[in-house]
Design an enzyme around this catalytic site. Structure first.
Site, PDB file in Angstrom:
ATOM      1  N   HIS A 158      51.781  38.281  47.766  1.00 39.52           N
ATOM      2  CA  HIS A 158      50.956  37.572  48.666  1.00 39.52           C
ATOM      3  C   HIS A 158      51.339  36.054  48.416  1.00 39.52           C
ATOM      4  O   HIS A 158      51.920  35.564  47.427  1.00 39.52           O
ATOM      5  CB  HIS A 158      49.516  37.749  48.099  1.00 39.52           C
ATOM      6  CG  HIS A 158      49.074  38.885  47.920  1.00 39.52           C
ATOM      7  ND1 HIS A 158      49.155  39.626  46.724  1.00 39.52           N
ATOM      8  CD2 HIS A 158      48.242  39.787  48.853  1.00 39.52           C
ATOM      9  CE1 HIS A 158      48.675  40.968  47.074  1.00 39.52           C
ATOM     10  NE2 HIS A 158      47.949  40.927  48.195  1.00 39.52           N
ATOM     11  N   ASP A 202      50.229  34.723  45.417  1.00 35.36           N
ATOM     12  CA  ASP A 202      50.548  34.879  44.187  1.00 35.36           C
ATOM     13  C   ASP A 202      51.932  34.014  43.605  1.00 35.36           C
ATOM     14  O   ASP A 202      51.941  33.887  42.513  1.00 35.36           O
ATOM     15  CB  ASP A 202      51.292  36.259  44.247  1.00 35.36           C
ATOM     16  CG  ASP A 202      50.127  37.553  44.559  1.00 35.36           C
ATOM     17  OD1 ASP A 202      48.992  37.477  44.095  1.00 35.36           O
ATOM     18  OD2 ASP A 202      50.551  38.601  45.270  1.00 35.36           O
ATOM     19  N   MET A 253      59.026  42.922  50.069  1.00 34.34           N
ATOM     20  CA  MET A 253      57.882  42.971  51.124  1.00 34.34           C
ATOM     21  C   MET A 253      57.079  41.397  50.692  1.00 34.34           C
ATOM     22  O   MET A 253      56.866  41.116  49.485  1.00 34.34           O
ATOM     23  CB  MET A 253      57.086  44.091  50.974  1.00 34.34           C
ATOM     24  CG  MET A 253      55.924  43.961  51.677  1.00 34.34           C
ATOM     25  SD  MET A 253      54.065  43.540  50.630  1.00 34.34           S
ATOM     26  CE  MET A 253      53.846  44.997  49.700  1.00 34.34           C
ATOM     27  N   GLU A 290      47.842  48.394  56.021  1.00 32.46           N
ATOM     28  CA  GLU A 290      47.349  49.212  54.839  1.00 32.46           C
ATOM     29  C   GLU A 290      45.629  49.466  54.906  1.00 32.46           C
ATOM     30  O   GLU A 290      44.907  48.207  55.072  1.00 32.46           O
ATOM     31  CB  GLU A 290      47.552  48.563  53.516  1.00 32.46           C
ATOM     32  CG  GLU A 290      46.954  49.110  52.450  1.00 32.46           C
ATOM     33  CD  GLU A 290      47.615  48.751  51.268  1.00 32.46           C
ATOM     34  OE1 GLU A 290      48.426  47.838  51.187  1.00 32.46           O
ATOM     35  OE2 GLU A 290      46.975  48.837  49.885  1.00 32.46           O
ATOM     36  N   LYS A 347      41.927  50.722  53.324  1.00 31.17           N
ATOM     37  CA  LYS A 347      41.231  51.070  52.028  1.00 31.17           C
ATOM     38  C   LYS A 347      39.618  51.245  52.626  1.00 31.17           C
ATOM     39  O   LYS A 347      39.143  50.493  53.478  1.00 31.17           O
ATOM     40  CB  LYS A 347      41.202  49.813  51.188  1.00 31.17           C
ATOM     41  CG  LYS A 347      40.659  49.967  50.034  1.00 31.17           C
ATOM     42  CD  LYS A 347      41.093  49.036  49.035  1.00 31.17           C
ATOM     43  CE  LYS A 347      40.122  49.126  47.814  1.00 31.17           C
ATOM     44  NZ  LYS A 347      40.514  47.705  46.771  1.00 31.17           N
ATOM     45  N   GLU A 389      48.127  53.834  50.897  1.00 26.61           N
ATOM     46  CA  GLU A 389      48.263  53.712  49.559  1.00 26.61           C
ATOM     47  C   GLU A 389      47.440  54.856  48.767  1.00 26.61           C
ATOM     48  O   GLU A 389      46.328  55.270  49.273  1.00 26.61           O
ATOM     49  CB  GLU A 389      47.503  52.586  49.126  1.00 26.61           C
ATOM     50  CG  GLU A 389      47.322  52.308  47.270  1.00 26.61           C
ATOM     51  CD  GLU A 389      46.852  51.185  46.874  1.00 26.61           C
ATOM     52  OE1 GLU A 389      47.129  49.979  47.512  1.00 26.61           O
ATOM     53  OE2 GLU A 389      45.990  51.315  46.014  1.00 26.61           O
ATOM     54  N   HIS A 405      43.909  54.764  47.822  1.00 32.45           N
ATOM     55  CA  HIS A 405      42.781  54.314  49.000  1.00 32.45           C
ATOM     56  C   HIS A 405      42.550  55.497  49.780  1.00 32.45           C
ATOM     57  O   HIS A 405      41.288  55.718  50.055  1.00 32.45           O
ATOM     58  CB  HIS A 405      43.410  53.310  49.986  1.00 32.45           C
ATOM     59  CG  HIS A 405      43.669  51.900  49.342  1.00 32.45           C
ATOM     60  ND1 HIS A 405      44.343  50.876  49.831  1.00 32.45           N
ATOM     61  CD2 HIS A 405      43.485  51.607  48.014  1.00 32.45           C
ATOM     62  CE1 HIS A 405      44.255  49.890  49.014  1.00 32.45           C
ATOM     63  NE2 HIS A 405      43.803  50.405  47.881  1.00 32.45           N
ATOM     64  N   ASP A 462      52.260  52.590  49.197  1.00 37.31           N
ATOM     65  CA  ASP A 462      51.847  52.090  47.811  1.00 37.31           C
ATOM     66  C   ASP A 462      51.556  53.100  47.118  1.00 37.31           C
ATOM     67  O   ASP A 462      50.708  54.060  47.191  1.00 37.31           O
ATOM     68  CB  ASP A 462      50.610  51.140  48.439  1.00 37.31           C
ATOM     69  CG  ASP A 462      50.758  49.984  48.398  1.00 37.31           C
ATOM     70  OD1 ASP A 462      49.943  49.140  48.738  1.00 37.31           O
ATOM     71  OD2 ASP A 462      52.022  49.536  48.797  1.00 37.31           O
ATOM     72  N   ASP A 506      38.688  51.569  43.043  1.00 36.93           N
ATOM     73  CA  ASP A 506      39.986  51.474  43.240  1.00 36.93           C
ATOM     74  C   ASP A 506      40.785  51.347  41.973  1.00 36.93           C
ATOM     75  O   ASP A 506      40.742  49.956  41.513  1.00 36.93           O
ATOM     76  CB  ASP A 506      40.441  50.259  44.244  1.00 36.93           C
ATOM     77  CG  ASP A 506      41.664  50.345  44.699  1.00 36.93           C
ATOM     78  OD1 ASP A 506      42.463  49.362  45.236  1.00 36.93           O
ATOM     79  OD2 ASP A 506      42.544  51.380  44.272  1.00 36.93           O
ATOM     80  N   ASP A 535      43.984  51.943  40.888  1.00 37.59           N
ATOM     81  CA  ASP A 535      45.255  51.558  40.788  1.00 37.59           C
ATOM     82  C   ASP A 535      46.268  51.772  39.588  1.00 37.59           C
ATOM     83  O   ASP A 535      46.755  51.220  39.071  1.00 37.59           O
ATOM     84  CB  ASP A 535      45.543  50.032  41.148  1.00 37.59           C
ATOM     85  CG  ASP A 535      45.004  49.606  42.505  1.00 37.59           C
ATOM     86  OD1 ASP A 535      44.522  48.294  42.602  1.00 37.59           O
ATOM     87  OD2 ASP A 535      44.990  50.285  43.371  1.00 37.59           O
ATOM     88  N   ASP A 552      52.056  49.893  43.773  1.00 33.89           N
ATOM     89  CA  ASP A 552      50.849  48.983  43.855  1.00 33.89           C
ATOM     90  C   ASP A 552      49.620  49.438  42.562  1.00 33.89           C
ATOM     91  O   ASP A 552      48.738  49.989  43.142  1.00 33.89           O
ATOM     92  CB  ASP A 552      50.134  48.901  45.184  1.00 33.89           C
ATOM     93  CG  ASP A 552      49.153  47.661  45.245  1.00 33.89           C
ATOM     94  OD1 ASP A 552      48.491  47.711  46.391  1.00 33.89           O
ATOM     95  OD2 ASP A 552      49.121  46.981  44.369  1.00 33.89           O
TER      96      ASP A 552
HETATM   97  C1  DIG Z   1      45.637  46.577  47.645  1.00 37.29           C
HETATM   98  O1  DIG Z   1      45.989  47.728  47.604  1.00 37.29           O
HETATM   99  C2  DIG Z   1      46.451  45.732  48.554  1.00 37.29           C
HETATM  100  C3  DIG Z   1      46.877  44.327  48.109  1.00 37.29           C
HETATM  101  O2  DIG Z   1      47.153  44.311  46.698  1.00 37.29           O
HETATM  102  C4  DIG Z   1      47.945  43.789  49.059  1.00 37.29           C
HETATM  103  O3  DIG Z   1      47.606  43.057  49.944  1.00 37.29           O
HETATM  104  C5  DIG Z   1      48.454  45.350  49.519  1.00 37.29           C
HETATM  105  C6  DIG Z   1      49.973  45.319  49.398  1.00 37.29           C
HETATM  106  O4  DIG Z   1      50.556  46.444  48.707  1.00 37.29           O
HETATM  107  N1  DIG Z   1      47.799  46.342  48.748  1.00 37.29           N
HETATM  108 MN    MN Z   2      48.117  48.362  48.016  1.00 41.52          MN
HETATM  109 MN    MN Z   3      44.799  49.808  45.651  1.00 46.42          MN
END
Ligand code: DIG
Ligand code: MN
Ligand code: MN
Length: 389
Positions: free
Chosen positions: A56, A59, A90, A183, A185, A219, A222, A247, A257, A259, A289
Protein backbone atom coordinates in the site's frame (compact mmCIF):
# COMPACT_ATOMS: atom_id res chain seq x y z
CA UNK A 1 15.92 -28.36 -6.98
CA UNK A 2 12.98 -30.52 -5.86
CA UNK A 3 9.43 -29.61 -6.77
CA UNK A 4 8.75 -28.50 -3.18
CA UNK A 5 11.41 -25.76 -3.13
CA UNK A 6 9.86 -22.42 -4.14
CA UNK A 7 11.48 -20.42 -6.91
CA UNK A 8 10.74 -16.94 -8.33
CA UNK A 9 9.21 -18.76 -11.32
CA UNK A 10 6.34 -19.84 -9.02
CA UNK A 11 5.35 -16.15 -8.75
CA UNK A 12 4.83 -16.24 -4.98
CA UNK A 13 4.49 -12.75 -3.51
CA UNK A 14 3.95 -11.20 -0.08
CA UNK A 15 2.77 -7.72 0.96
CA UNK A 16 4.96 -5.49 3.12
CA UNK A 17 2.04 -5.54 5.58
CA UNK A 18 2.00 -9.37 5.76
CA UNK A 19 5.44 -10.50 6.94
CA UNK A 20 5.88 -6.99 8.36
CA UNK A 21 2.77 -7.35 10.53
CA UNK A 22 3.93 -6.49 14.10
CA UNK A 23 1.31 -8.73 15.76
CA UNK A 24 -1.04 -5.97 16.87
CA UNK A 25 -4.73 -6.91 17.18
CA UNK A 26 -7.87 -5.08 18.41
CA UNK A 27 -7.17 -6.29 21.94
CA UNK A 28 -3.40 -5.98 22.21
CA UNK A 29 -0.35 -4.07 21.06
CA UNK A 30 2.51 -5.23 18.83
CA UNK A 31 4.44 -8.37 19.84
CA UNK A 32 7.15 -7.89 17.23
CA UNK A 33 9.36 -4.89 16.36
CA UNK A 34 8.19 -2.69 13.46
CA UNK A 35 10.42 -3.31 10.42
CA UNK A 36 11.30 -0.80 7.71
CA UNK A 37 10.30 -1.68 4.12
CA UNK A 38 13.96 -2.48 3.37
CA UNK A 39 14.16 -4.80 6.42
CA UNK A 40 10.98 -6.56 5.29
CA UNK A 41 12.44 -7.13 1.81
CA UNK A 42 15.62 -8.51 3.41
CA UNK A 43 13.47 -10.85 5.54
CA UNK A 44 11.74 -12.07 2.36
CA UNK A 45 15.21 -12.60 0.89
CA UNK A 46 16.00 -14.91 3.84
CA UNK A 47 12.76 -16.85 3.23
CA UNK A 48 14.14 -17.87 -0.21
CA UNK A 49 12.20 -18.39 -3.42
CA UNK A 50 9.98 -15.30 -3.14
CA UNK A 51 9.21 -13.65 -6.49
CA UNK A 52 7.75 -10.35 -5.42
CA UNK A 53 6.69 -7.87 -2.78
CA UNK A 54 3.54 -5.70 -2.73
CA UNK A 55 2.70 -2.50 -0.91
CA UNK A 56 0.00 0.00 0.00
CA UNK A 57 1.27 3.54 -0.53
CA UNK A 58 1.60 4.10 3.23
CA UNK A 59 3.31 0.75 3.90
CA UNK A 60 6.21 2.21 1.95
CA UNK A 61 5.88 5.97 2.56
CA UNK A 62 4.06 7.02 5.76
CA UNK A 63 1.14 9.39 5.08
CA UNK A 64 2.88 12.33 6.82
CA UNK A 65 6.45 11.65 5.59
CA UNK A 66 8.35 14.69 4.27
CA UNK A 67 9.66 14.61 0.67
CA UNK A 68 13.15 14.05 2.07
CA UNK A 69 12.05 11.15 4.28
CA UNK A 70 10.12 9.63 1.38
CA UNK A 71 13.17 9.76 -0.89
CA UNK A 72 15.37 8.10 1.76
CA UNK A 73 12.81 5.32 2.34
CA UNK A 74 12.49 4.69 -1.40
CA UNK A 75 16.28 4.64 -1.83
CA UNK A 76 16.71 2.08 0.97
CA UNK A 77 13.80 0.02 -0.40
CA UNK A 78 15.26 0.06 -3.92
CA UNK A 79 18.64 -1.10 -2.58
CA UNK A 80 16.98 -4.01 -0.73
CA UNK A 81 15.12 -5.02 -3.90
CA UNK A 82 18.44 -5.04 -5.76
CA UNK A 83 20.18 -6.99 -2.92
CA UNK A 84 17.54 -9.73 -2.91
CA UNK A 85 16.40 -9.75 -6.56
CA UNK A 86 12.81 -9.43 -5.33
CA UNK A 87 10.50 -7.49 -7.67
CA UNK A 88 7.52 -5.23 -6.92
CA UNK A 89 4.50 -7.15 -8.24
CA UNK A 90 1.41 -5.28 -7.05
CA UNK A 91 0.60 -1.92 -5.51
CA UNK A 92 -2.51 -0.62 -3.80
CA UNK A 93 -3.80 2.34 -1.82
CA UNK A 94 -4.52 2.54 1.89
CA UNK A 95 -7.98 4.07 1.85
CA UNK A 96 -8.97 2.61 5.20
CA UNK A 97 -6.59 3.55 8.05
CA UNK A 98 -6.70 7.35 8.22
CA UNK A 99 -9.78 8.78 10.06
CA UNK A 100 -10.57 10.89 6.99
CA UNK A 101 -11.94 7.67 5.44
CA UNK A 102 -14.15 6.83 8.41
CA UNK A 103 -17.25 7.04 6.18
CA UNK A 104 -15.62 5.50 3.15
CA UNK A 105 -13.32 6.80 0.44
CA UNK A 106 -14.79 6.60 -3.08
CA UNK A 107 -18.33 6.18 -1.59
CA UNK A 108 -18.01 8.84 1.14
CA UNK A 109 -20.94 11.25 1.54
CA UNK A 110 -18.40 14.10 1.39
CA UNK A 111 -17.38 15.15 -2.15
CA UNK A 112 -14.06 16.49 -0.81
CA UNK A 113 -13.20 13.14 0.78
CA UNK A 114 -14.10 11.36 -2.48
CA UNK A 115 -11.83 13.75 -4.42
CA UNK A 116 -9.00 13.29 -1.90
CA UNK A 117 -9.35 9.47 -2.17
CA UNK A 118 -8.99 9.67 -5.97
CA UNK A 119 -5.98 11.99 -5.63
CA UNK A 120 -4.38 9.66 -3.06
CA UNK A 121 -4.92 6.70 -5.40
CA UNK A 122 -3.39 8.57 -8.36
CA UNK A 123 -0.29 9.31 -6.28
CA UNK A 124 -0.17 5.69 -5.08
CA UNK A 125 -0.41 4.51 -8.72
CA UNK A 126 2.54 6.81 -9.52
CA UNK A 127 4.49 5.21 -6.65
CA UNK A 128 3.57 1.70 -7.80
CA UNK A 129 4.56 2.52 -11.38
CA UNK A 130 7.89 3.95 -10.12
CA UNK A 131 8.71 0.44 -8.83
CA UNK A 132 7.30 -1.44 -11.81
CA UNK A 133 4.01 -2.73 -10.34
CA UNK A 134 1.70 -3.94 -13.12
CA UNK A 135 -1.22 -5.06 -10.96
CA UNK A 136 -3.16 -2.46 -8.98
CA UNK A 137 -5.53 -3.71 -6.28
CA UNK A 138 -8.56 -1.89 -4.91
CA UNK A 139 -9.87 -3.09 -1.56
CA UNK A 140 -12.63 -0.78 -0.38
CA UNK A 141 -11.98 -1.32 3.31
CA UNK A 142 -14.30 1.43 4.50
CA UNK A 143 -16.84 1.39 1.65
CA UNK A 144 -20.02 0.58 3.53
CA UNK A 145 -22.39 1.80 6.21
CA UNK A 146 -23.55 1.08 9.74
CA UNK A 147 -27.03 2.32 8.83
CA UNK A 148 -28.44 2.26 5.31
CA UNK A 149 -30.10 5.59 6.13
CA UNK A 150 -26.63 7.13 5.64
CA UNK A 151 -26.56 6.74 1.87
CA UNK A 152 -28.49 5.16 -0.97
CA UNK A 153 -26.49 2.00 -1.87
CA UNK A 154 -27.20 2.54 -5.58
CA UNK A 155 -25.70 6.02 -5.29
CA UNK A 156 -22.75 4.61 -3.32
CA UNK A 157 -22.03 2.09 -6.08
CA UNK A 158 -22.29 4.89 -8.66
CA UNK A 159 -19.65 6.88 -6.76
CA UNK A 160 -17.35 3.83 -6.69
CA UNK A 161 -17.91 3.40 -10.46
CA UNK A 162 -17.12 7.08 -11.16
CA UNK A 163 -13.86 6.84 -9.18
CA UNK A 164 -12.80 3.68 -11.04
CA UNK A 165 -13.69 5.25 -14.42
CA UNK A 166 -11.55 8.31 -13.58
CA UNK A 167 -8.62 6.13 -12.44
CA UNK A 168 -8.83 3.84 -15.49
CA UNK A 169 -8.54 6.98 -17.63
CA UNK A 170 -5.57 8.12 -15.49
CA UNK A 171 -3.92 4.72 -16.06
CA UNK A 172 -4.36 5.20 -19.83
CA UNK A 173 -3.27 8.86 -19.73
CA UNK A 174 -0.06 7.98 -17.86
CA UNK A 175 0.57 4.88 -19.96
CA UNK A 176 1.06 2.70 -16.87
CA UNK A 177 -0.72 -0.28 -18.49
CA UNK A 178 -1.69 -1.47 -15.01
CA UNK A 179 -4.40 -4.13 -14.63
CA UNK A 180 -6.88 -3.21 -11.90
CA UNK A 181 -7.99 -5.99 -9.54
CA UNK A 182 -11.00 -5.40 -7.29
CA UNK A 183 -10.99 -7.15 -3.92
CA UNK A 184 -14.20 -7.94 -2.04
CA UNK A 185 -14.64 -8.49 1.67
CA UNK A 186 -17.90 -8.92 3.65
CA UNK A 187 -18.97 -7.79 7.10
CA UNK A 188 -15.95 -5.79 8.33
CA UNK A 189 -14.59 -3.31 9.14
CA UNK A 190 -17.83 -1.38 8.40
CA UNK A 191 -21.09 -2.74 9.83
CA UNK A 192 -22.25 -3.52 6.27
CA UNK A 193 -19.79 -3.66 3.37
CA UNK A 194 -20.52 -2.69 -0.23
CA UNK A 195 -19.18 -5.17 -2.81
CA UNK A 196 -19.13 -7.93 -0.18
CA UNK A 197 -18.18 -10.81 -2.50
CA UNK A 198 -16.24 -11.39 -5.72
CA UNK A 199 -19.58 -11.90 -7.46
CA UNK A 200 -20.62 -8.31 -6.64
CA UNK A 201 -17.52 -7.03 -8.44
CA UNK A 202 -18.00 -9.37 -11.41
CA UNK A 203 -21.43 -7.70 -11.78
CA UNK A 204 -19.93 -4.17 -11.52
CA UNK A 205 -17.09 -4.58 -14.04
CA UNK A 206 -19.24 -4.70 -17.24
CA UNK A 207 -20.82 -1.34 -16.20
CA UNK A 208 -17.42 0.45 -16.23
CA UNK A 209 -16.03 2.65 -19.04
CA UNK A 210 -12.96 0.39 -19.45
CA UNK A 211 -14.11 -3.11 -18.40
CA UNK A 212 -11.15 -4.81 -20.12
CA UNK A 213 -8.72 -3.06 -17.74
CA UNK A 214 -10.53 -4.33 -14.63
CA UNK A 215 -10.65 -7.79 -13.04
CA UNK A 216 -10.89 -9.21 -9.53
CA UNK A 217 -8.56 -10.17 -6.68
CA UNK A 218 -10.51 -12.82 -4.70
CA UNK A 219 -9.25 -13.61 -1.20
CA UNK A 220 -9.73 -17.00 0.47
CA UNK A 221 -10.58 -15.61 3.93
CA UNK A 222 -13.08 -13.10 2.57
CA UNK A 223 -15.29 -15.55 0.64
CA UNK A 224 -15.03 -17.95 3.61
CA UNK A 225 -16.22 -15.14 5.93
CA UNK A 226 -19.31 -14.92 3.71
CA UNK A 227 -19.75 -18.69 4.14
CA UNK A 228 -19.05 -19.29 0.44
CA UNK A 229 -16.96 -21.80 -1.48
CA UNK A 230 -13.85 -19.86 -2.49
CA UNK A 231 -12.94 -22.23 -5.34
CA UNK A 232 -16.31 -21.49 -6.96
CA UNK A 233 -15.70 -17.72 -6.67
CA UNK A 234 -12.35 -18.20 -8.42
CA UNK A 235 -14.03 -20.39 -11.06
CA UNK A 236 -16.51 -17.58 -11.78
CA UNK A 237 -13.60 -15.14 -12.18
CA UNK A 238 -11.69 -17.57 -14.43
CA UNK A 239 -14.79 -18.17 -16.60
CA UNK A 240 -15.16 -14.40 -17.05
CA UNK A 241 -11.45 -13.97 -17.85
CA UNK A 242 -11.24 -11.71 -14.80
CA UNK A 243 -8.85 -13.51 -12.41
CA UNK A 244 -6.20 -10.76 -12.51
CA UNK A 245 -4.72 -11.53 -9.07
CA UNK A 246 -5.44 -13.74 -6.04
CA UNK A 247 -4.99 -13.36 -2.27
CA UNK A 248 -4.16 -16.71 -0.70
CA UNK A 249 -4.54 -17.37 3.03
CA UNK A 250 -6.96 -19.32 5.24
CA UNK A 251 -9.80 -18.79 7.67
CA UNK A 252 -11.82 -20.70 10.27
CA UNK A 253 -15.58 -20.37 9.66
CA UNK A 254 -17.57 -17.75 11.55
CA UNK A 255 -14.61 -15.65 12.72
CA UNK A 256 -13.17 -12.20 11.97
CA UNK A 257 -10.67 -11.96 9.07
CA UNK A 258 -7.88 -14.24 10.32
CA UNK A 259 -5.56 -14.13 7.29
CA UNK A 260 -4.02 -17.45 8.38
CA UNK A 261 -1.11 -19.24 6.68
CA UNK A 262 -2.29 -20.71 3.37
CA UNK A 263 -4.00 -24.11 3.79
CA UNK A 264 -3.63 -24.13 7.59
CA UNK A 265 -7.36 -24.18 8.41
CA UNK A 266 -8.94 -26.14 5.55
CA UNK A 267 -6.37 -28.11 3.51
CA UNK A 268 -9.05 -29.93 1.48
CA UNK A 269 -10.55 -26.66 0.19
CA UNK A 270 -7.03 -25.36 -0.42
CA UNK A 271 -6.34 -28.50 -2.48
CA UNK A 272 -9.36 -27.98 -4.73
CA UNK A 273 -8.34 -24.32 -5.19
CA UNK A 274 -4.76 -25.16 -6.19
CA UNK A 275 -6.07 -27.94 -8.49
CA UNK A 276 -8.39 -25.43 -10.19
CA UNK A 277 -5.61 -22.84 -10.63
CA UNK A 278 -3.18 -25.42 -11.99
CA UNK A 279 -5.74 -27.25 -14.18
CA UNK A 280 -6.65 -23.89 -15.77
CA UNK A 281 -3.00 -22.75 -16.05
CA UNK A 282 -3.48 -19.56 -14.01
CA UNK A 283 -0.27 -17.63 -14.71
CA UNK A 284 -0.74 -14.66 -12.35
CA UNK A 285 0.87 -13.87 -9.01
CA UNK A 286 0.14 -16.13 -6.03
CA UNK A 287 -0.03 -13.47 -3.32
CA UNK A 288 -0.09 -14.63 0.30
CA UNK A 289 -2.18 -11.91 1.94
CA UNK A 290 -1.67 -13.52 5.33
CA UNK A 291 0.29 -12.97 8.50
CA UNK A 292 1.92 -15.06 11.21
CA UNK A 293 0.25 -15.75 14.57
CA UNK A 294 0.63 -12.93 17.10
CA UNK A 295 2.79 -15.36 19.10
CA UNK A 296 5.41 -15.66 16.32
CA UNK A 297 8.91 -14.15 16.62
CA UNK A 298 11.00 -13.22 13.54
CA UNK A 299 12.17 -16.81 13.01
CA UNK A 300 8.58 -18.08 13.14
CA UNK A 301 7.46 -15.34 10.73
CA UNK A 302 10.01 -16.72 8.25
CA UNK A 303 8.59 -20.24 8.87
CA UNK A 304 5.09 -18.81 8.27
CA UNK A 305 6.15 -17.46 4.86
CA UNK A 306 7.94 -20.69 3.95
CA UNK A 307 4.85 -22.66 5.06
CA UNK A 308 2.57 -20.65 2.75
CA UNK A 309 4.69 -21.41 -0.31
CA UNK A 310 5.45 -25.03 0.68
CA UNK A 311 1.74 -25.75 1.18
CA UNK A 312 0.97 -24.41 -2.30
CA UNK A 313 3.73 -26.59 -3.82
CA UNK A 314 2.62 -29.69 -1.86
CA UNK A 315 -0.97 -29.23 -3.04
CA UNK A 316 0.22 -28.64 -6.61
CA UNK A 317 2.00 -32.02 -6.40
CA UNK A 318 -1.14 -33.61 -4.85
CA UNK A 319 -3.22 -32.23 -7.75
CA UNK A 320 -0.81 -33.87 -10.20
CA UNK A 321 -1.13 -37.19 -8.30
CA UNK A 322 -4.94 -36.88 -8.18
CA UNK A 323 -5.21 -36.21 -11.88
CA UNK A 324 -3.17 -39.33 -12.71
CA UNK A 325 -4.47 -41.60 -9.91
CA UNK A 326 -5.88 -44.87 -11.35
CA UNK A 327 -8.82 -45.11 -8.91
CA UNK A 328 -9.75 -41.43 -9.44
CA UNK A 329 -9.64 -41.86 -13.21
CA UNK A 330 -11.76 -45.03 -12.97
CA UNK A 331 -14.36 -43.25 -10.85
CA UNK A 332 -14.45 -40.17 -13.11
CA UNK A 333 -15.18 -42.47 -16.07
CA UNK A 334 -18.22 -43.83 -14.20
CA UNK A 335 -19.39 -40.40 -13.09
CA UNK A 336 -19.02 -38.36 -16.30
CA UNK A 337 -21.38 -39.75 -18.95
CA UNK A 338 -20.76 -38.17 -22.34
CA UNK A 339 -23.07 -38.45 -25.35
CA UNK A 340 -21.58 -36.66 -28.35
CA UNK A 341 -24.85 -36.67 -30.34
CA UNK A 342 -26.86 -35.12 -27.47
CA UNK A 343 -24.10 -32.60 -26.69
CA UNK A 344 -24.04 -31.54 -30.35
CA UNK A 345 -27.83 -31.31 -30.43
CA UNK A 346 -27.97 -28.97 -27.38
CA UNK A 347 -24.99 -26.79 -28.40
CA UNK A 348 -26.12 -24.03 -30.76
CA UNK A 349 -29.86 -23.68 -31.20
CA UNK A 350 -31.78 -24.55 -34.34
CA UNK A 351 -35.49 -25.17 -34.89
CA UNK A 352 -34.58 -28.63 -36.13
CA UNK A 353 -32.59 -29.40 -32.99
CA UNK A 354 -35.43 -28.08 -30.82
CA UNK A 355 -38.05 -30.26 -32.52
CA UNK A 356 -35.77 -33.32 -32.30
CA UNK A 357 -35.21 -32.68 -28.59
CA UNK A 358 -38.92 -32.15 -27.96
CA UNK A 359 -39.67 -35.48 -29.67
CA UNK A 360 -37.28 -37.44 -27.45
CA UNK A 361 -38.30 -39.78 -24.58
CA UNK A 362 -36.15 -39.78 -21.43
CA UNK A 363 -36.45 -42.63 -18.91
CA UNK A 364 -36.34 -40.67 -15.66
CA UNK A 365 -36.21 -43.81 -13.47
CA UNK A 366 -33.25 -45.20 -15.42
CA UNK A 367 -31.46 -41.83 -15.32
CA UNK A 368 -32.08 -41.46 -11.57
CA UNK A 369 -30.76 -44.96 -10.90
CA UNK A 370 -27.35 -44.29 -12.42
CA UNK A 371 -24.52 -44.57 -9.83
CA UNK A 372 -22.55 -41.53 -8.58
CA UNK A 373 -19.76 -42.89 -6.30
CA UNK A 374 -18.90 -39.51 -4.80
CA UNK A 375 -18.26 -40.96 -1.33
CA UNK A 376 -15.62 -43.26 -2.83
CA UNK A 377 -14.17 -40.36 -4.85
CA UNK A 378 -14.02 -38.00 -1.88
CA UNK A 379 -12.52 -40.68 0.37
CA UNK A 380 -9.86 -41.37 -2.27
CA UNK A 381 -9.19 -37.61 -2.47
CA UNK A 382 -8.67 -37.39 1.30
CA UNK A 383 -6.41 -40.46 1.20
CA UNK A 384 -4.27 -38.89 -1.54
CA UNK A 385 -4.02 -35.72 0.56
CA UNK A 386 -2.98 -37.83 3.56
CA UNK A 387 -0.35 -39.66 1.54
CA UNK A 388 -2.06 -43.09 1.51
CA UNK A 389 -1.02 -45.29 -1.42
C1 DIG B 1 -7.14 -7.07 2.88
O1 DIG B 1 -7.31 -8.41 2.55
C2 DIG B 1 -6.68 -6.28 1.70
C3 DIG B 1 -5.62 -5.30 2.08
O2 DIG B 1 -4.64 -6.03 2.78
C4 DIG B 1 -5.06 -4.91 0.76
O3 DIG B 1 -5.63 -3.68 0.41
C5 DIG B 1 -5.52 -5.97 -0.19
C6 DIG B 1 -4.39 -6.34 -1.09
O4 DIG B 1 -4.18 -7.69 -1.15
N1 DIG B 1 -6.03 -7.02 0.67
MN1 MN C 1 -6.40 -9.20 0.64
MN1 MN D 1 -8.04 -10.59 4.59
Amino acid sequence: MNSLSPSPRDKFTFGLWTVGNPGRDPFGGPTRPMLTPAEIVDLLGEVNGVHGVNFHDNDLVPIDASAREAEQIKTDFRKALRRTGIKVAMATTNLFTDPVFKDGAFTSNDAEVRAYAIQKTMRAMDLGAEFGARIYVFWGGREGAETDGAKDPVQAEARFRHALNFLCAYNLDRGYRMKFALEAKPNEPRGHMYFATTGHFLALIPTLDHPDMVGVNPEVAHEHMAGLNFTHAVAAALSAGKLFHIDLNDQEPGRYDQDYRFGSANPKQAFFLVKLLEDHRYDGFRHFDAHAYRTADRADVIEFARGCMRMYLILREKARLWNKDREVRRLLKVIHRHDRALERLTTGYSARAASRLLAMDFDRAELAARELPYERLDQRTIEILMGMK
